[in-house]
Design an enzyme around this catalytic site. Sequence first.
Site, PDB file in Angstrom:
ATOM      1  N   SER A  15       0.829  -1.209   0.000  1.00 38.12           N
ATOM      2  CA  SER A  15       0.000   0.000   0.000  1.00 38.12           C
ATOM      3  C   SER A  15       0.861   1.257   0.000  1.00 38.12           C
ATOM      4  CB  SER A  15      -0.936  -0.003   1.212  1.00 38.12           C
ATOM      5  OG  SER A  15      -1.845  -1.069   1.154  1.00 38.12           O
ATOM      6  N   ARG A  38       0.149   8.326   5.323  1.00 40.83           N
ATOM      7  CA  ARG A  38      -0.864   7.675   6.154  1.00 40.83           C
ATOM      8  C   ARG A  38      -2.242   8.316   5.981  1.00 40.83           C
ATOM      9  NH1 ARG A  38       0.288   3.700   9.605  1.00 40.83           N
ATOM     10  NH2 ARG A  38       2.469   3.062   9.616  1.00 40.83           N
ATOM     11  N   HIS A  41      -3.435   6.780   2.840  1.00 36.15           N
ATOM     12  CA  HIS A  41      -3.763   5.373   3.107  1.00 36.15           C
ATOM     13  C   HIS A  41      -5.124   5.241   3.773  1.00 36.15           C
ATOM     14  CE1 HIS A  41      -3.290   1.503   5.447  1.00 36.15           C
ATOM     15  NE2 HIS A  41      -2.999   1.104   4.229  1.00 36.15           N
TER      16      HIS A  41
END
Length: 218
Positions: A15, A38, A41
């Site tokens: 990812s 993040r 994500h």
Amino acid sequence: MFSYEKTPDEIYRQSFEIIQAEAELSNYSDGERQLVVRLIHACGMVDLTEDIVISTDAVEAGIAALVRGAPVICDVEMVRRGIIKRNLGYNNELLCGLGVEGATAFSNRAKTTRSAGGIEMLKQQLPGSIVAIGNAPTALFHLLEMLQEGLPAPALIIGCPVGFVGAVESKEALIKVAGIDVARALNDISFITVRGRRGGSAMAAAAINALAIISNKD
């Protein structure tokens, strides 16, 4: 019956590899880049970089606050539940004022939401804390009102409320109050936000998780 990746570490690795390949990250410092990855994500949208605003030294301010044991104040339980406690290595409290006695009474008097009431109930803990708002624009607006009335600022505000009513405006108000248009934040308010309608509890929690991981590495 289906072929898919099952290993958690490999899912994370792939990812983050995809995000770093597809997102424009060249303008960020190392700490900012880890945080932005993040955030992306958490929502699956690499174009989020177009809307992310990070004030000067915001990542450093957040890390310093965690290291000195500052509490993390959340507008809703969804944010608090999304924060990985084992990464908070400095006995940082995770606080949410929604269930605190008086939050509902305040919201009724002020004709606002319980999320705003929860922020009011944690007023004494706000100075020097990290505030993570991922759901309620009213909570962010009320925090800014308290700051304008003279409340000492949190160490960092993560302002990512999501939605169609007040979300855009509350984040623009955060940017304006903090004074992002000058070289140094006008009111010495460090913040991270996502302009526009996008945001959410997952993003707010992801920002805290990123700061916690970086602080542990340091």
